[in-house]
Design a protein around this motif. Structure first.
Motif: not given
Length: 307
Positions: A126-152
């Protein structure tokens, strides 16, 4: 109307399974401080196996009569590889990187599942999966922002082995989701739970043979460990998987894989409440965004049916 009701019921089943998995993280953590992963997976799979034994005695002939070579291989992959080997890899990844970094890479699982489901099960993309995926990825970046900062910003650089193992584990679990959906075409959710426990126990037994350290039985007679293993085995290992497979049976895998991501969101939220640690603004926004996403999936009319 009946389809919408059945789908909402399936969503609740998957959400219930994810909530139990998140609680399992809190229950399991003190055990990991005292026991190695091989001991833990052997004991919890043993309890799960014992718990499903009465069902196996009653239904084994009926279930096994529908077995084929493909069915057996899928069960072996689901229990032995998906639970035991991937579980071991996830532990290694968490130890080398961070739990948050590992969970972040789990957010890519829907993409893998959607592609595999389209390839092997001919599910409609479904084309809607693309929009869902973008939404989830943005939410993930926000949720794990501290861990991603530590990683980089880590002075020793990004732990590539830990990252590769995390991504490899994600692929294995994605394949397990597709394997389970394939099995549900001919098997009941309880059959998947039972034979998953059997092969997880067998694989864990092989791992245990090569384990140098013996199981510390003196610890396991303490009530603190008894109730935790009862939850980890029969509850998180049997009940949660029964809910998960029951929900999966009546939903497209693409939707299941997105809803399944509520597990790390639940885990992060419950962990913060349990430890009395405050979530950052970005983490709060990420978790809120994800749960809004889940609410929309639940209440909005859906056309995501299997092609």
């Amino acid at each position: 109307m009946s389809f919408m009701f059945a789908e909402k019921k399936s969503v609740l089943f998957v959400l219930g399974a994810c909530l139990l998995w998140a609680i399992d993280l809190l229950v399991r953590y003190p055990v990991t401080l005292k026991l190695g992963y091989v001991h833990i997976i052997f004991l919890e799979s043993l309890l799960a196996f014992l718990f499903v034994t009465p069902w196996l005695f009653k239904n084994s002939k009926k279930v096994c009569s529908a077995f084929s070579k493909q069915t057996i291989l899928l069960f072996v992959f689901l229990g032995g590889v998906g639970m035991t080997i991937a579980g071991y890899l996830s532990t290694v990844s968490i130890q080398q990187a961070t739990p948050g970094t590992f969970s972040f890479f789990q957010m890519f699982q829907p993409i893998i599942v959607i592609c595999l489901a389209h390839l092997f099960l001919r599910e409609k993309f479904e084309n809607m999966y693309i929009y869902w995926g973008l939404w989830v990825m943005l939410s993930a970046v926000l949720m794990y922002s501290q861990d991603l900062e530590l990683m980089f910003t880590n002075e020793s650089g990004i732990n590539l082995p830990g990252v590769f193992i995390a991504f490899g584990t994600t692929i294995i679990w994605g394949l397990c989701t597709v394997a389970a959906k394939k099995l549900l075409q001919t098997q009941t959710p309880m059959a998947l739970v039972a034979f998953r426990a059997i092969f997880a126990f067998l694989f864990a037994g092989v791992f245990l043979i090569f384990q140098k350290e013996a199981i510390p039985w003196d610890l396991l007679i303490e009530w603190e460990f008894i109730w935790r293993f009862v939850f980890m085995g029969p509850v998180a290992g049997v009940l949660s998987m029964y809910l998960y497979y029951s929900g999966m049976k009546n939903m497209a895998l693409g939707k299941v894989s997105f809803i399944e991501l509520s597990f790390p969101a639940f885990g992060m939220t419950l962990s913060a409440l349990y430890t009395f640690e405050q979530l950052t603004i970005l983490q709060t926004l990420g978790a809120a965004s994800f749960f809004i996403f889940i609410a929309i999936l639940f209440f909005a009319p859906s056309s995501l049916r299997k092609s």
